[in-house]
Scaffold this motif. Structure first.
Motif, PDB file in Angstrom:
ATOM      1  N   LEU A 170       0.860  -1.175   0.000  1.00 12.24           N
ATOM      2  CA  LEU A 170       0.000   0.000   0.000  1.00 12.24           C
ATOM      3  C   LEU A 170       0.899   1.227   0.000  1.00 12.24           C
ATOM      4  CD1 LEU A 170      -3.123   0.385   0.055  1.00 12.24           C
ATOM      5  CD2 LEU A 170      -2.876   1.018   2.458  1.00 12.24           C
ATOM      6  N   LEU A 171       0.540   2.215  -0.813  1.00 13.72           N
ATOM      7  CA  LEU A 171       1.361   3.415  -0.989  1.00 13.72           C
ATOM      8  C   LEU A 171       0.571   4.637  -0.538  1.00 13.72           C
ATOM      9  CD1 LEU A 171       3.922   4.792  -2.134  1.00 13.72           C
ATOM     10  CD2 LEU A 171       2.826   4.715  -4.398  1.00 13.72           C
ATOM     11  N   MET A 172       1.216   5.486   0.265  1.00 18.89           N
ATOM     12  CA  MET A 172       0.590   6.703   0.763  1.00 18.89           C
ATOM     13  C   MET A 172       1.070   7.910  -0.051  1.00 18.89           C
ATOM     14  SD  MET A 172      -0.939   4.958   3.018  1.00 18.89           S
ATOM     15  CE  MET A 172      -1.840   6.210   3.935  1.00 18.89           C
ATOM     16  N   PRO A 173       0.336   9.035  -0.024  1.00 20.87           N
ATOM     17  CA  PRO A 173       0.728  10.218  -0.804  1.00 20.87           C
ATOM     18  C   PRO A 173       2.115  10.758  -0.465  1.00 20.87           C
ATOM     19  CG  PRO A 173      -1.533  10.432  -0.057  1.00 20.87           C
ATOM     20  CD  PRO A 173      -0.970   9.230   0.639  1.00 20.87           C
ATOM     21  N   ASP A 174       2.569  10.563   0.787  1.00 18.99           N
ATOM     22  CA  ASP A 174       3.898  11.051   1.170  1.00 18.99           C
ATOM     23  C   ASP A 174       4.994  10.030   0.885  1.00 18.99           C
ATOM     24  OD1 ASP A 174       3.419   9.118   3.060  1.00 18.99           O
ATOM     25  OD2 ASP A 174       3.725  10.405   4.798  1.00 18.99           O
ATOM     26  N   ARG A 175       4.638   8.981   0.098  1.00 19.60           N
ATOM     27  CA  ARG A 175       5.551   7.905  -0.319  1.00 19.60           C
ATOM     28  C   ARG A 175       5.834   6.893   0.786  1.00 19.60           C
ATOM     29  NH1 ARG A 175       8.872   9.054  -5.226  1.00 19.60           N
ATOM     30  NH2 ARG A 175       8.074  10.968  -6.152  1.00 19.60           N
ATOM     31  N   THR A 176       5.150   6.979   1.896  1.00 17.50           N
ATOM     32  CA  THR A 176       5.235   5.911   2.884  1.00 17.50           C
ATOM     33  C   THR A 176       4.684   4.632   2.267  1.00 17.50           C
ATOM     34  OG1 THR A 176       5.077   7.372   4.796  1.00 17.50           O
ATOM     35  CG2 THR A 176       4.388   5.094   5.116  1.00 17.50           C
ATOM     36  N   LEU A 177       5.373   3.524   2.507  1.00 19.35           N
ATOM     37  CA  LEU A 177       4.969   2.238   1.958  1.00 19.35           C
ATOM     38  C   LEU A 177       4.654   1.258   3.075  1.00 19.35           C
ATOM     39  CD1 LEU A 177       7.631   1.921  -0.859  1.00 19.35           C
ATOM     40  CD2 LEU A 177       5.188   1.593  -1.259  1.00 19.35           C
ATOM     41  N   LEU A 178       3.594   0.482   2.892  1.00 16.98           N
ATOM     42  CA  LEU A 178       3.311  -0.660   3.738  1.00 16.98           C
ATOM     43  C   LEU A 178       3.580  -1.890   2.889  1.00 16.98           C
ATOM     44  CD1 LEU A 178       1.456   1.759   4.836  1.00 16.98           C
ATOM     45  CD2 LEU A 178       0.200  -0.047   6.010  1.00 16.98           C
ATOM     46  N   ILE A 179       4.489  -2.746   3.343  1.00 18.96           N
ATOM     47  CA  ILE A 179       4.972  -3.863   2.536  1.00 18.96           C
ATOM     48  C   ILE A 179       4.889  -5.148   3.343  1.00 18.96           C
ATOM     49  CG2 ILE A 179       6.900  -4.735   1.163  1.00 18.96           C
ATOM     50  CD1 ILE A 179       8.054  -1.816   1.319  1.00 18.96           C
ATOM     51  N   GLU A 180       4.193  -6.124   2.807  1.00 20.27           N
ATOM     52  CA  GLU A 180       4.145  -7.446   3.433  1.00 20.27           C
ATOM     53  C   GLU A 180       5.340  -8.251   2.956  1.00 20.27           C
ATOM     54  OE1 GLU A 180       3.335 -11.044   5.189  1.00 20.27           O
ATOM     55  OE2 GLU A 180       2.470  -9.099   5.656  1.00 20.27           O
ATOM     56  N   ARG A 181       6.112  -8.760   3.917  1.00 24.83           N
ATOM     57  CA  ARG A 181       7.305  -9.524   3.548  1.00 24.83           C
ATOM     58  C   ARG A 181       7.615 -10.525   4.666  1.00 24.83           C
ATOM     59  NH1 ARG A 181      11.059  -5.511   2.939  1.00 24.83           N
ATOM     60  NH2 ARG A 181      10.439  -5.116   0.777  1.00 24.83           N
ATOM     61  N   ASP A 182       7.639 -11.810   4.304  1.00 25.94           N
ATOM     62  CA  ASP A 182       8.048 -12.875   5.236  1.00 25.94           C
ATOM     63  C   ASP A 182       7.190 -12.901   6.501  1.00 25.94           C
ATOM     64  OD1 ASP A 182      10.095 -13.547   3.450  1.00 25.94           O
ATOM     65  OD2 ASP A 182      11.471 -12.107   4.377  1.00 25.94           O
ATOM     66  N   GLY A 183       5.860 -12.760   6.338  1.00 26.65           N
ATOM     67  CA  GLY A 183       4.968 -12.879   7.476  1.00 26.65           C
ATOM     68  C   GLY A 183       4.915 -11.688   8.395  1.00 26.65           C
ATOM     69  N   ALA A 184       5.485 -10.556   7.974  1.00 30.90           N
ATOM     70  CA  ALA A 184       5.450  -9.334   8.775  1.00 30.90           C
ATOM     71  C   ALA A 184       5.164  -8.146   7.867  1.00 30.90           C
ATOM     72  CB  ALA A 184       6.767  -9.127   9.514  1.00 30.90           C
ATOM     73  N   LEU A 185       4.655  -7.090   8.462  1.00 27.32           N
ATOM     74  CA  LEU A 185       4.332  -5.884   7.705  1.00 27.32           C
ATOM     75  C   LEU A 185       5.363  -4.813   8.027  1.00 27.32           C
ATOM     76  CD1 LEU A 185       2.182  -4.653   5.796  1.00 27.32           C
ATOM     77  CD2 LEU A 185       1.037  -3.777   7.847  1.00 27.32           C
ATOM     78  N   PHE A 186       6.007  -4.298   6.983  1.00 25.12           N
ATOM     79  CA  PHE A 186       7.004  -3.249   7.145  1.00 25.12           C
ATOM     80  C   PHE A 186       6.388  -1.915   6.726  1.00 25.12           C
ATOM     81  CE2 PHE A 186       9.429  -7.078   6.885  1.00 25.12           C
ATOM     82  CZ  PHE A 186      10.521  -6.870   7.714  1.00 25.12           C
ATOM     83  N   VAL A 187       6.511  -0.913   7.595  1.00 26.30           N
ATOM     84  CA  VAL A 187       6.046   0.435   7.292  1.00 26.30           C
ATOM     85  C   VAL A 187       7.297   1.285   7.060  1.00 26.30           C
ATOM     86  CG1 VAL A 187       4.678   2.401   8.061  1.00 26.30           C
ATOM     87  CG2 VAL A 187       4.002   0.076   8.709  1.00 26.30           C
TER      88      VAL A 187
END
Length: 248
Positions: free
Chosen positions: A179-196
Protein backbone atom coordinates in the motif's frame (compact mmCIF):
# COMPACT_ATOMS: atom_id res chain seq x y z
CA UNK A 1 -38.04 25.51 38.81
CA UNK A 2 -38.60 26.66 35.24
CA UNK A 3 -34.86 27.18 34.86
CA UNK A 4 -34.09 23.59 35.82
CA UNK A 5 -36.78 22.24 33.48
CA UNK A 6 -35.32 24.30 30.64
CA UNK A 7 -31.81 23.10 31.43
CA UNK A 8 -33.00 19.48 31.44
CA UNK A 9 -34.73 19.93 28.07
CA UNK A 10 -31.59 21.45 26.53
CA UNK A 11 -29.43 18.62 27.93
CA UNK A 12 -31.73 15.97 26.45
CA UNK A 13 -31.74 17.73 23.08
CA UNK A 14 -27.96 17.93 23.03
CA UNK A 15 -27.64 14.28 24.01
CA UNK A 16 -29.74 13.36 21.00
CA UNK A 17 -27.23 15.10 18.71
CA UNK A 18 -24.26 13.09 19.98
CA UNK A 19 -23.03 10.65 17.35
CA UNK A 20 -20.30 8.06 17.24
CA UNK A 21 -17.15 9.41 15.54
CA UNK A 22 -16.83 8.21 11.95
CA UNK A 23 -13.58 6.42 11.04
CA UNK A 24 -14.24 5.27 7.49
CA UNK A 25 -15.21 2.14 5.62
CA UNK A 26 -13.78 -1.37 5.35
CA UNK A 27 -14.27 -4.33 3.01
CA UNK A 28 -14.90 -7.87 4.24
CA UNK A 29 -13.33 -10.96 2.69
CA UNK A 30 -16.60 -11.60 0.84
CA UNK A 31 -16.78 -8.07 -0.56
CA UNK A 32 -19.27 -6.52 1.85
CA UNK A 33 -18.61 -2.86 2.66
CA UNK A 34 -18.74 -1.98 6.36
CA UNK A 35 -19.12 1.45 7.92
CA UNK A 36 -16.58 1.84 10.73
CA UNK A 37 -17.12 4.24 13.62
CA UNK A 38 -16.20 4.62 17.27
CA UNK A 39 -12.86 5.26 18.93
CA UNK A 40 -9.59 3.38 18.75
CA UNK A 41 -9.94 0.07 20.53
CA UNK A 42 -13.74 0.27 20.61
CA UNK A 43 -14.81 0.21 16.98
CA UNK A 44 -18.33 -0.43 15.74
CA UNK A 45 -18.84 -1.88 12.25
CA UNK A 46 -22.17 -1.70 10.47
CA UNK A 47 -23.28 -3.35 7.26
CA UNK A 48 -24.12 -1.20 4.24
CA UNK A 49 -26.07 -2.02 1.10
CA UNK A 50 -22.83 -2.45 -0.84
CA UNK A 51 -22.04 -6.14 -1.35
CA UNK A 52 -19.86 -8.13 -3.71
CA UNK A 53 -17.13 -5.52 -4.12
CA UNK A 54 -13.95 -6.80 -5.76
CA UNK A 55 -11.81 -3.94 -4.43
CA UNK A 56 -12.40 -0.80 -2.37
CA UNK A 57 -10.53 2.15 -0.92
CA UNK A 58 -11.66 5.15 1.14
CA UNK A 59 -10.22 8.55 2.03
CA UNK A 60 -11.51 11.54 3.98
CA UNK A 61 -13.75 12.64 1.12
CA UNK A 62 -14.04 9.78 -1.37
CA UNK A 63 -14.81 6.12 -1.61
CA UNK A 64 -13.89 4.04 -4.66
CA UNK A 65 -15.67 0.68 -4.85
CA UNK A 66 -14.93 -1.72 -7.71
CA UNK A 67 -17.49 -4.36 -8.67
CA UNK A 68 -17.30 -6.92 -11.48
CA UNK A 69 -17.51 -4.54 -14.45
CA UNK A 70 -18.35 -1.21 -12.82
CA UNK A 71 -16.72 1.26 -10.45
CA UNK A 72 -18.59 3.52 -8.04
CA UNK A 73 -17.47 6.81 -6.53
CA UNK A 74 -18.94 7.60 -3.11
CA UNK A 75 -18.82 10.75 -1.01
CA UNK A 76 -17.66 10.92 2.61
CA UNK A 77 -21.06 9.69 3.81
CA UNK A 78 -21.01 6.67 1.52
CA UNK A 79 -23.57 8.15 -0.90
CA UNK A 80 -23.28 7.46 -4.64
CA UNK A 81 -21.63 10.20 -6.69
CA UNK A 82 -20.87 8.37 -9.92
CA UNK A 83 -21.06 4.90 -11.43
CA UNK A 84 -19.14 3.98 -14.57
CA UNK A 85 -18.20 0.89 -16.52
CA UNK A 86 -14.76 -0.50 -15.76
CA UNK A 87 -12.51 -3.38 -16.84
CA UNK A 88 -13.22 -6.72 -15.17
CA UNK A 89 -11.14 -7.83 -12.21
CA UNK A 90 -9.52 -6.23 -9.19
CA UNK A 91 -8.21 -2.68 -8.89
CA UNK A 92 -5.49 -0.92 -6.92
CA UNK A 93 -6.74 2.31 -5.33
CA UNK A 94 -4.88 5.28 -3.89
CA UNK A 95 -5.51 8.92 -2.98
CA UNK A 96 -3.88 12.31 -2.64
CA UNK A 97 -3.18 13.87 0.77
CA UNK A 98 -6.47 15.81 0.82
CA UNK A 99 -8.40 12.70 -0.15
CA UNK A 100 -10.40 14.44 -2.89
CA UNK A 101 -8.62 12.79 -5.84
CA UNK A 102 -8.21 9.07 -6.48
CA UNK A 103 -5.96 6.97 -8.71
CA UNK A 104 -7.20 3.56 -9.82
CA UNK A 105 -5.11 0.92 -11.59
CA UNK A 106 -6.99 -1.97 -13.19
CA UNK A 107 -4.69 -4.94 -12.86
CA UNK A 108 -6.04 -7.21 -15.62
CA UNK A 109 -6.35 -4.42 -18.20
CA UNK A 110 -3.15 -2.67 -17.00
CA UNK A 111 -4.79 0.73 -17.30
CA UNK A 112 -4.46 3.74 -14.99
CA UNK A 113 -7.27 6.25 -14.38
CA UNK A 114 -7.73 9.34 -12.24
CA UNK A 115 -10.89 10.64 -10.54
CA UNK A 116 -10.51 14.39 -10.25
CA UNK A 117 -12.98 17.28 -10.21
CA UNK A 118 -15.98 15.03 -10.71
CA UNK A 119 -14.81 13.02 -13.71
CA UNK A 120 -12.61 10.13 -14.76
CA UNK A 121 -9.46 10.75 -16.79
CA UNK A 122 -7.24 8.10 -18.37
CA UNK A 123 -3.51 8.36 -17.70
CA UNK A 124 -1.48 6.96 -20.63
CA UNK A 125 0.88 4.98 -18.41
CA UNK A 126 2.70 1.92 -19.72
CA UNK A 127 2.98 -0.86 -17.17
CA UNK A 128 6.03 -2.41 -18.83
CA UNK A 129 8.31 -1.05 -16.08
CA UNK A 130 7.25 -3.95 -13.86
CA UNK A 131 4.30 -5.29 -11.90
CA UNK A 132 2.24 -2.46 -10.45
CA UNK A 133 1.75 -3.17 -6.75
CA UNK A 134 0.15 0.07 -5.45
CA UNK A 135 -0.78 3.61 -6.51
CA UNK A 136 -1.18 7.03 -4.87
CA UNK A 137 -1.09 10.71 -5.83
CA UNK A 138 1.84 12.86 -4.79
CA UNK A 139 2.02 16.51 -3.74
CA UNK A 140 2.67 17.70 -7.30
CA UNK A 141 -0.41 15.93 -8.63
CA UNK A 142 1.64 13.24 -10.35
CA UNK A 143 0.53 9.65 -9.89
CA UNK A 144 2.88 7.58 -7.74
CA UNK A 145 3.19 3.93 -8.75
CA UNK A 146 4.90 1.25 -6.65
CA UNK A 147 6.48 -1.19 -9.08
CA UNK A 148 7.60 -4.66 -7.98
CA UNK A 149 10.34 -6.58 -9.74
CA UNK A 150 13.58 -7.87 -8.32
CA UNK A 151 13.23 -4.86 -6.06
CA UNK A 152 10.43 -2.46 -5.15
CA UNK A 153 10.54 1.02 -6.68
CA UNK A 154 8.30 4.10 -6.56
CA UNK A 155 7.74 5.76 -9.93
CA UNK A 156 6.33 9.27 -10.41
CA UNK A 157 4.11 9.40 -13.50
CA UNK A 158 3.10 12.63 -15.22
CA UNK A 159 -0.67 12.72 -15.69
CA UNK A 160 -0.69 14.59 -19.00
CA UNK A 161 1.29 12.06 -21.05
CA UNK A 162 2.19 9.16 -18.73
CA UNK A 163 5.89 9.99 -18.83
CA UNK A 164 8.04 8.75 -15.95
CA UNK A 165 9.37 11.78 -14.08
CA UNK A 166 11.43 9.94 -11.46
CA UNK A 167 12.10 6.50 -9.99
CA UNK A 168 13.45 5.68 -6.54
CA UNK A 169 14.28 2.37 -4.91
CA UNK A 170 12.24 1.17 -1.95
CA UNK A 171 13.92 -2.01 -0.79
CA UNK A 172 13.61 -5.66 -1.70
CA UNK A 173 10.76 -7.26 -3.57
CA UNK A 174 7.53 -7.70 -1.57
CA UNK A 175 6.17 -11.15 -0.80
CA UNK A 176 2.59 -9.94 -0.41
CA UNK A 177 0.40 -6.85 -0.71
CA UNK A 178 1.72 -3.29 -0.86
CA UNK A 179 0.00 0.00 0.00
CA UNK A 180 1.36 3.41 -0.99
CA UNK A 181 0.59 6.70 0.76
CA UNK A 182 0.73 10.22 -0.80
CA UNK A 183 3.90 11.05 1.17
CA UNK A 184 5.55 7.91 -0.32
CA UNK A 185 5.24 5.91 2.88
CA UNK A 186 4.97 2.24 1.96
CA UNK A 187 3.31 -0.66 3.74
CA UNK A 188 4.97 -3.86 2.54
CA UNK A 189 4.14 -7.45 3.43
CA UNK A 190 7.30 -9.52 3.55
CA UNK A 191 8.05 -12.87 5.24
CA UNK A 192 4.97 -12.88 7.48
CA UNK A 193 5.45 -9.33 8.78
CA UNK A 194 4.33 -5.88 7.71
CA UNK A 195 7.00 -3.25 7.15
CA UNK A 196 6.05 0.44 7.29
CA UNK A 197 8.72 2.38 5.41
CA UNK A 198 8.79 6.19 5.15
CA UNK A 199 10.15 8.10 2.17
CA UNK A 200 13.58 8.35 3.83
CA UNK A 201 13.92 4.59 4.12
CA UNK A 202 13.42 4.30 7.87
CA UNK A 203 10.46 2.58 9.44
CA UNK A 204 9.19 -0.17 11.66
CA UNK A 205 8.09 -3.77 11.53
CA UNK A 206 4.56 -4.75 12.55
CA UNK A 207 3.88 -8.39 13.54
CA UNK A 208 1.05 -8.91 11.08
CA UNK A 209 0.70 -11.46 8.25
CA UNK A 210 -1.35 -9.18 5.99
CA UNK A 211 -3.11 -10.88 3.09
CA UNK A 212 -4.78 -7.66 1.88
CA UNK A 213 -4.27 -3.93 2.53
CA UNK A 214 -6.58 -1.02 1.72
CA UNK A 215 -7.23 2.60 2.62
CA UNK A 216 -9.98 2.87 5.24
CA UNK A 217 -10.07 6.61 6.00
CA UNK A 218 -7.90 9.51 7.08
CA UNK A 219 -4.73 7.99 8.56
CA UNK A 220 -6.32 4.53 8.81
CA UNK A 221 -5.48 1.38 6.88
CA UNK A 222 -7.38 -1.89 6.89
CA UNK A 223 -5.46 -5.15 6.88
CA UNK A 224 -6.92 -8.61 6.47
CA UNK A 225 -4.72 -11.45 7.65
CA UNK A 226 -4.34 -14.94 6.23
CA UNK A 227 -6.13 -16.28 9.31
CA UNK A 228 -9.19 -14.10 8.60
CA UNK A 229 -8.66 -11.30 11.12
CA UNK A 230 -9.67 -7.77 10.20
CA UNK A 231 -7.56 -5.06 11.82
CA UNK A 232 -7.27 -1.29 11.60
CA UNK A 233 -3.83 0.28 11.51
CA UNK A 234 -3.37 3.81 12.76
CA UNK A 235 -0.42 5.34 10.92
CA UNK A 236 1.50 7.62 13.26
CA UNK A 237 5.04 7.82 14.66
CA UNK A 238 4.35 4.39 16.12
CA UNK A 239 1.89 2.24 14.16
CA UNK A 240 -1.03 1.06 16.30
CA UNK A 241 -3.11 -2.08 15.64
CA UNK A 242 -6.77 -2.45 16.57
CA UNK A 243 -9.15 -5.34 15.95
CA UNK A 244 -12.17 -4.74 13.73
CA UNK A 245 -15.27 -6.68 14.77
CA UNK A 246 -17.54 -8.37 12.24
CA UNK A 247 -20.31 -6.07 11.04
CA UNK A 248 -23.68 -6.36 12.73
Amino acid sequence: MRFWLLLLAVSVALAGDVSTPAIGFARSATGDIWRVSGIAGAFVTESTELNGAVSAGFSTALGIVKFGDTVRVLNANGELVNESSAPAGAALIGFNAKGDTAAVYYEAAQTLTLWRDGEWRDVPFSGDVGRVAAVAIGDSGSVLVAVAGDRLSVVSVRVSDGAIESMSGAGGAPAGPVLLMPDRTLLIERDGALFVRDRNGSGQQVPLDAEALSHMGNGWVQARTASGRHVALRLANQVQIFELPEAQ
